[in-house]
Structure formats: C-alpha cells, structure tokens
Design a protein around this motif. Structure first.
Motif, PDB file in Angstrom:
ATOM      1  N   UNK A   1     -55.813 -85.114  32.832  1.00  0.00           N
ATOM      2  CA  UNK A   1     -56.255 -83.970  32.051  1.00  0.00           C
ATOM      3  C   UNK A   1     -56.610 -84.425  30.629  1.00  0.00           C
ATOM      4  N   UNK A   2     -57.760 -83.989  30.136  1.00  0.00           N
ATOM      5  CA  UNK A   2     -58.208 -84.371  28.805  1.00  0.00           C
ATOM      6  C   UNK A   2     -57.370 -83.709  27.734  1.00  0.00           C
ATOM      7  N   UNK A   3     -57.146 -84.430  26.650  1.00  0.00           N
ATOM      8  CA  UNK A   3     -56.375 -83.915  25.533  1.00  0.00           C
ATOM      9  C   UNK A   3     -57.285 -83.546  24.369  1.00  0.00           C
ATOM     10  N   UNK A   4     -58.524 -83.194  24.678  1.00  0.00           N
ATOM     11  CA  UNK A   4     -59.476 -82.768  23.648  1.00  0.00           C
ATOM     12  C   UNK A   4     -60.510 -81.832  24.273  1.00  0.00           C
ATOM     13  N   UNK A   5     -61.192 -81.087  23.428  1.00  0.00           N
ATOM     14  CA  UNK A   5     -62.272 -80.189  23.854  1.00  0.00           C
ATOM     15  C   UNK A   5     -63.456 -80.409  22.928  1.00  0.00           C
ATOM     16  N   UNK A   6     -64.614 -80.657  23.516  1.00  0.00           N
ATOM     17  CA  UNK A   6     -65.839 -80.808  22.742  1.00  0.00           C
ATOM     18  C   UNK A   6     -66.650 -79.528  22.913  1.00  0.00           C
ATOM     19  N   UNK A   7     -67.086 -78.971  21.805  1.00  0.00           N
ATOM     20  CA  UNK A   7     -67.900 -77.758  21.850  1.00  0.00           C
ATOM     21  C   UNK A   7     -69.365 -78.147  21.692  1.00  0.00           C
ATOM     22  N   UNK A   8     -70.142 -77.991  22.748  1.00  0.00           N
ATOM     23  CA  UNK A   8     -71.568 -78.312  22.702  1.00  0.00           C
ATOM     24  C   UNK A   8     -72.438 -77.061  22.699  1.00  0.00           C
ATOM     25  N   UNK A   9     -71.831 -75.936  22.964  1.00  0.00           N
ATOM     26  CA  UNK A   9     -72.596 -74.695  23.068  1.00  0.00           C
ATOM     27  C   UNK A   9     -71.765 -73.543  22.512  1.00  0.00           C
ATOM     28  N   UNK A  10     -71.704 -73.405  21.180  1.00  0.00           N
ATOM     29  CA  UNK A  10     -70.876 -72.346  20.605  1.00  0.00           C
ATOM     30  C   UNK A  10     -71.337 -70.958  21.043  1.00  0.00           C
ATOM     31  N   UNK A  11     -70.410 -70.021  21.037  1.00  0.00           N
ATOM     32  CA  UNK A  11     -70.722 -68.631  21.374  1.00  0.00           C
ATOM     33  C   UNK A  11     -71.444 -67.994  20.196  1.00  0.00           C
ATOM     34  N   UNK A  12     -72.621 -67.439  20.430  1.00  0.00           N
ATOM     35  CA  UNK A  12     -73.374 -66.745  19.389  1.00  0.00           C
ATOM     36  C   UNK A  12     -72.928 -65.288  19.417  1.00  0.00           C
ATOM     37  N   UNK A  13     -72.257 -64.869  18.357  1.00  0.00           N
ATOM     38  CA  UNK A  13     -71.728 -63.506  18.280  1.00  0.00           C
ATOM     39  C   UNK A  13     -72.897 -62.556  18.010  1.00  0.00           C
ATOM     40  N   UNK A  23     -69.476 -69.193  16.976  1.00  0.00           N
ATOM     41  CA  UNK A  23     -68.050 -69.501  17.111  1.00  0.00           C
ATOM     42  C   UNK A  23     -67.891 -70.759  17.953  1.00  0.00           C
ATOM     43  N   UNK A  24     -67.276 -71.788  17.344  1.00  0.00           N
ATOM     44  CA  UNK A  24     -67.045 -73.050  18.041  1.00  0.00           C
ATOM     45  C   UNK A  24     -65.716 -73.057  18.782  1.00  0.00           C
ATOM     46  N   UNK A  25     -64.703 -72.495  18.163  1.00  0.00           N
ATOM     47  CA  UNK A  25     -63.390 -72.347  18.789  1.00  0.00           C
ATOM     48  C   UNK A  25     -62.875 -70.968  18.424  1.00  0.00           C
ATOM     49  N   UNK A  26     -62.179 -70.328  19.343  1.00  0.00           N
ATOM     50  CA  UNK A  26     -61.654 -68.993  19.085  1.00  0.00           C
ATOM     51  C   UNK A  26     -61.557 -68.194  20.365  1.00  0.00           C
ATOM     52  N   UNK A  27     -61.403 -66.899  20.243  1.00  0.00           N
ATOM     53  CA  UNK A  27     -61.182 -66.055  21.413  1.00  0.00           C
ATOM     54  C   UNK A  27     -62.439 -65.865  22.258  1.00  0.00           C
ATOM     55  N   UNK A  28     -63.630 -65.976  21.646  1.00  0.00           N
ATOM     56  CA  UNK A  28     -64.876 -65.751  22.380  1.00  0.00           C
ATOM     57  C   UNK A  28     -65.479 -67.035  22.946  1.00  0.00           C
ATOM     58  N   UNK A  29     -64.951 -68.188  22.576  1.00  0.00           N
ATOM     59  CA  UNK A  29     -65.538 -69.463  23.012  1.00  0.00           C
ATOM     60  C   UNK A  29     -64.491 -70.307  23.719  1.00  0.00           C
ATOM     61  N   UNK A  30     -64.159 -71.465  23.163  1.00  0.00           N
ATOM     62  CA  UNK A  30     -63.074 -72.283  23.706  1.00  0.00           C
ATOM     63  C   UNK A  30     -61.772 -71.709  23.159  1.00  0.00           C
ATOM     64  N   UNK A  31     -60.949 -71.101  24.019  1.00  0.00           N
ATOM     65  CA  UNK A  31     -59.739 -70.420  23.526  1.00  0.00           C
ATOM     66  C   UNK A  31     -58.883 -71.316  22.634  1.00  0.00           C
TER      67      UNK A  31
END
Length: 119
Positions: A1-13, A23-31
C-alpha cells in the motif's frame, strides 16, 4: 500500500461568482483532515461575512486580497500570508483591478456546513 497520494486532477468547485477553486486535498477530492486549494479571485469579487469553524491559512501568489477581520481591514500582497483562527468573523474580497491568485489551507478540511456565511 502506498504511503503517499499524488493529486493530478484537482476537484474544480462549481462557483457562480467567477472565482476559480481547485481543491487538491479535502472533502471533495482526495479525502484529508485538511483542505488545500488553489484559487483565483477575479477583480471586484467578494463573499459575504462568515464565521468559519476551521482555521484558514492563505498565501498570496499574485495580486492582492482584502480581509475584514472583526472590523479591521487587512490587505495582503504577493509573498504574504495569514492565519485566521476558527470562530473569527471575516469577509474576503478582491476589490482591486487585477485578479488575485492564492493558496488556501483549511483545518479541519473545508465544508460549506462549516463556513457559517451571513445572509
């Protein structure tokens, strides 16, 4: 299991006021327990006063951003940052002629239920 998260596609609010929120990290993207968002506020943009239930950190990349915090007006410019404690009454705006680009970090993570915007 990976111990990191890469955000390549942020959530556009989705917004109706011309502001870009990625949003790169948060409730709407990578929790996450906190949220990290890249934002661009257009000229003459503003939000209503609010009293959030999260600490918010803002770092200005381009332009200027105005904060009215408990009646005091503060203007941040490029390279400056601020931490606003949860439970503080605040209004965010960009009353200037140029757009404002910034990074916002909220802890706990941003949610519309925690903003407490005034009508």
């Amino acid at each position: 299991m990976k111990k990191y998260s890469i955000q390549k596609s942020p959530f556009i609010v989705p917004t109706t006021d011309g502001k870009l929120i990625e949003e790169h990290f948060g409730l709407a993207s990578i929790p996450s327990e906190l949220s990290i968002a890249h934002m661009i506020a257009p000229p003459h943009w503003s939000e209503p006063f609010q009293t959030p239930k999260f600490d918010e950190y803002t770092y200005i990349i381009k332009g200027r951003k105005q904060f009215i915090i408990d009646g005091e007006t503060i203007i941040l410019k490029v390279g400056e940052s601020i931490k606003i404690d949860k439970g503080t009454r605040i209004q965010y705006s960009n009353p200037f002629e140029e757009e404002c680009e910034y990074i916002s970090i909220c802890q706990p993570a941003f949610s519309i239920e925690k903003v407490n915007r005034e009508e």
